[in-house]
Design a protein around this motif. Structure first.
Motif, PDB file in Angstrom:
ATOM      1  N   ALA A   1       0.836  -1.206   0.000  1.00 26.17           N
ATOM      2  CA  ALA A   1       0.000   0.000   0.000  1.00 26.17           C
ATOM      3  C   ALA A   1       0.867   1.250   0.000  1.00 26.17           C
ATOM      4  O   ALA A   1       0.584   2.215  -0.723  1.00 26.17           O
ATOM      5  CB  ALA A   1      -0.923  -0.002   1.221  1.00 26.17           C
ATOM      6  N   THR A   2       1.941   1.221   0.778  1.00 27.91           N
ATOM      7  CA  THR A   2       2.870   2.354   0.810  1.00 27.91           C
ATOM      8  C   THR A   2       3.548   2.535  -0.544  1.00 27.91           C
ATOM      9  O   THR A   2       3.671   3.656  -1.044  1.00 27.91           O
ATOM     10  CB  THR A   2       3.932   2.133   1.905  1.00 27.91           C
ATOM     11  OG1 THR A   2       3.269   1.962   3.154  1.00 27.91           O
ATOM     12  CG2 THR A   2       4.880   3.311   1.991  1.00 27.91           C
TER      13      THR A   2
ATOM     14  N   ASP B   1       1.177   3.962  -3.056  1.00 27.58           N
ATOM     15  CA  ASP B   1       0.973   5.375  -2.758  1.00 27.58           C
ATOM     16  C   ASP B   1       2.144   6.218  -3.257  1.00 27.58           C
ATOM     17  O   ASP B   1       1.950   7.333  -3.760  1.00 27.58           O
ATOM     18  CB  ASP B   1       0.780   5.552  -1.250  1.00 27.58           C
ATOM     19  CG  ASP B   1      -0.110   6.726  -0.917  1.00 27.58           C
ATOM     20  OD1 ASP B   1      -0.934   7.113  -1.770  1.00 27.58           O
ATOM     21  OD2 ASP B   1       0.028   7.252   0.196  1.00 27.58           O
TER      22      ASP B   1
ATOM     23  N   GLY C   1       1.848   6.986  -6.768  1.00 26.66           N
ATOM     24  CA  GLY C   1       0.675   7.789  -7.096  1.00 26.66           C
ATOM     25  C   GLY C   1      -0.544   6.960  -7.421  1.00 26.66           C
ATOM     26  O   GLY C   1      -1.483   7.441  -8.058  1.00 26.66           O
ATOM     27  N   TRP C   2      -0.518   5.695  -7.013  1.00 22.02           N
ATOM     28  CA  TRP C   2      -1.647   4.802  -7.277  1.00 22.02           C
ATOM     29  C   TRP C   2      -2.350   4.452  -5.973  1.00 22.02           C
ATOM     30  O   TRP C   2      -2.717   3.312  -5.724  1.00 22.02           O
ATOM     31  CB  TRP C   2      -1.171   3.517  -7.943  1.00 22.02           C
ATOM     32  CG  TRP C   2      -0.442   3.706  -9.227  1.00 22.02           C
ATOM     33  CD1 TRP C   2      -0.552   4.754 -10.079  1.00 22.02           C
ATOM     34  CD2 TRP C   2       0.521   2.830  -9.789  1.00 22.02           C
ATOM     35  NE1 TRP C   2       0.281   4.586 -11.146  1.00 22.02           N
ATOM     36  CE2 TRP C   2       0.957   3.401 -10.998  1.00 22.02           C
ATOM     37  CE3 TRP C   2       1.062   1.617  -9.404  1.00 22.02           C
ATOM     38  CZ2 TRP C   2       1.894   2.818 -11.816  1.00 22.02           C
ATOM     39  CZ3 TRP C   2       1.990   1.013 -10.222  1.00 22.02           C
ATOM     40  CH2 TRP C   2       2.399   1.609 -11.412  1.00 22.02           C
ATOM     41  N   GLY C   3      -2.564   5.431  -5.123  1.00 21.61           N
ATOM     42  CA  GLY C   3      -3.153   5.211  -3.809  1.00 21.61           C
ATOM     43  C   GLY C   3      -4.652   4.985  -3.850  1.00 21.61           C
ATOM     44  O   GLY C   3      -5.265   4.785  -4.905  1.00 21.61           O
ATOM     45  N   LYS C   4      -5.259   5.078  -2.693  1.00 21.48           N
ATOM     46  CA  LYS C   4      -6.689   4.791  -2.512  1.00 21.48           C
ATOM     47  C   LYS C   4      -7.579   5.654  -3.404  1.00 21.48           C
ATOM     48  O   LYS C   4      -8.576   5.188  -3.936  1.00 21.48           O
ATOM     49  CB  LYS C   4      -7.086   5.036  -1.061  1.00 21.48           C
ATOM     50  CG  LYS C   4      -6.293   4.307  -0.058  1.00 21.48           C
ATOM     51  CD  LYS C   4      -6.653   4.798   1.329  1.00 21.48           C
ATOM     52  CE  LYS C   4      -5.608   4.354   2.316  1.00 21.48           C
ATOM     53  NZ  LYS C   4      -5.838   4.896   3.635  1.00 21.48           N
ATOM     54  N   ARG C   5      -7.201   6.894  -3.558  1.00 20.20           N
ATOM     55  CA  ARG C   5      -8.063   7.817  -4.283  1.00 20.20           C
ATOM     56  C   ARG C   5      -8.024   7.620  -5.798  1.00 20.20           C
ATOM     57  O   ARG C   5      -8.826   8.194  -6.526  1.00 20.20           O
ATOM     58  CB  ARG C   5      -7.675   9.244  -3.924  1.00 20.20           C
ATOM     59  CG  ARG C   5      -7.837   9.519  -2.433  1.00 20.20           C
ATOM     60  CD  ARG C   5      -7.398  10.905  -2.083  1.00 20.20           C
ATOM     61  NE  ARG C   5      -8.258  11.893  -2.697  1.00 20.20           N
ATOM     62  CZ  ARG C   5      -9.286  12.482  -2.109  1.00 20.20           C
ATOM     63  NH1 ARG C   5      -9.553  12.197  -0.859  1.00 20.20           N
ATOM     64  NH2 ARG C   5     -10.017  13.368  -2.740  1.00 20.20           N
ATOM     65  N   LYS C   6      -7.106   6.816  -6.284  1.00 21.76           N
ATOM     66  CA  LYS C   6      -6.979   6.561  -7.727  1.00 21.76           C
ATOM     67  C   LYS C   6      -7.685   5.282  -8.149  1.00 21.76           C
ATOM     68  O   LYS C   6      -7.428   4.746  -9.209  1.00 21.76           O
ATOM     69  CB  LYS C   6      -5.494   6.459  -8.107  1.00 21.76           C
ATOM     70  CG  LYS C   6      -4.715   7.726  -7.869  1.00 21.76           C
ATOM     71  CD  LYS C   6      -5.110   8.777  -8.870  1.00 21.76           C
ATOM     72  CE  LYS C   6      -4.221  10.009  -8.691  1.00 21.76           C
ATOM     73  NZ  LYS C   6      -4.444  10.975  -9.723  1.00 21.76           N
ATOM     74  N   ARG C   7      -8.587   4.827  -7.332  1.00 21.43           N
ATOM     75  CA  ARG C   7      -9.265   3.557  -7.584  1.00 21.43           C
ATOM     76  C   ARG C   7      -9.988   3.528  -8.938  1.00 21.43           C
ATOM     77  O   ARG C   7     -10.023   2.509  -9.609  1.00 21.43           O
ATOM     78  CB  ARG C   7     -10.250   3.283  -6.453  1.00 21.43           C
ATOM     79  CG  ARG C   7     -10.956   1.979  -6.588  1.00 21.43           C
ATOM     80  CD  ARG C   7     -11.855   1.708  -5.423  1.00 21.43           C
ATOM     81  NE  ARG C   7     -12.396   0.363  -5.560  1.00 21.43           N
ATOM     82  CZ  ARG C   7     -12.957  -0.297  -4.603  1.00 21.43           C
ATOM     83  NH1 ARG C   7     -13.067   0.226  -3.420  1.00 21.43           N
ATOM     84  NH2 ARG C   7     -13.424  -1.501  -4.807  1.00 21.43           N
TER      85      ARG C   7
ATOM     86  N   ALA D   1      -4.591   0.238  -8.672  1.00 22.15           N
ATOM     87  CA  ALA D   1      -5.170   0.762  -7.436  1.00 22.15           C
ATOM     88  C   ALA D   1      -6.536   0.137  -7.176  1.00 22.15           C
ATOM     89  O   ALA D   1      -6.887  -0.172  -6.035  1.00 22.15           O
ATOM     90  CB  ALA D   1      -5.274   2.278  -7.491  1.00 22.15           C
TER      91      ALA D   1
ATOM     92  N   PHE E   1      -9.549   1.523   2.498  1.00 25.90           N
ATOM     93  CA  PHE E   1      -9.423   1.375   1.048  1.00 25.90           C
ATOM     94  C   PHE E   1     -10.774   1.309   0.361  1.00 25.90           C
ATOM     95  O   PHE E   1     -10.855   1.322  -0.864  1.00 25.90           O
ATOM     96  CB  PHE E   1      -8.616   0.110   0.711  1.00 25.90           C
ATOM     97  CG  PHE E   1      -7.158   0.256   0.982  1.00 25.90           C
ATOM     98  CD1 PHE E   1      -6.306   0.719  -0.013  1.00 25.90           C
ATOM     99  CD2 PHE E   1      -6.640  -0.001   2.221  1.00 25.90           C
ATOM    100  CE1 PHE E   1      -4.963   0.874   0.235  1.00 25.90           C
ATOM    101  CE2 PHE E   1      -5.295   0.140   2.490  1.00 25.90           C
ATOM    102  CZ  PHE E   1      -4.452   0.593   1.492  1.00 25.90           C
TER     103      PHE E   1
END
Length: 123
Positions: free
Chosen positions: A10-11, A14, A17-23, A29, A118
């Motif tokens: 997950a880190t 992130d 730039g493929w973190g939670k918000r880029k689902r 992601a 997530f």
């Protein structure tokens, strides 16, 4: 080890730039979020049923005879040992299982909460 690897991944995602918000825009992601939600469901089920069914909910000894320590100290050994020793062994087993529950349950709940972050379908 599995959850540690999950956290490191997950880190890493992130950092890329493929973190939670880029689902919705990054397939990687989205796949990772799906895995996180599945892992959360597994952890919640472990807390709800697995832990509750297999570990005692109090330090008190079960008197209903349904205690799993009966299988460990069964009648084959009971005739060799004194009743006091058998009862003490059952008590120690029961207390150890209760303490295990007290240690494991909060860890599983914390892991499930991390996985819950997530689930960002509303973003």
């Amino acid at each position: 080890p599995l959850f540690a690897m999950f956290s490191k991944l997950a880190t890493l995602l992130d950092l890329f730039g493929w973190g939670k918000r880029k689902r919705k825009t990054k397939r990687c992601a989205a796949a990772f979020a799906d895995v996180a939600c599945a892992l959360r469901d597994i952890l919640q089920q472990l807390v709800e049923c697995g832990i509750q069914d297999n570990l005692p909910s109090s330090v008190e000894n079960n008197s209903d005879g349904d205690d799993k320590s009966d299988a460990i100290v069964n009648d084959d050994l009971a005739f060799i040992l004194e009743d006091k020793i058998v009862e003490q062994t059952r008590t120690h087993i029961h207390q150890a299982r209760y303490r295990s529950r007290l240690r494991v349950e909060p860890i599983l709940c914390n892991m499930a909460e991390v996985c819950q972050t997530f689930d960002v379908t509303d973003l």
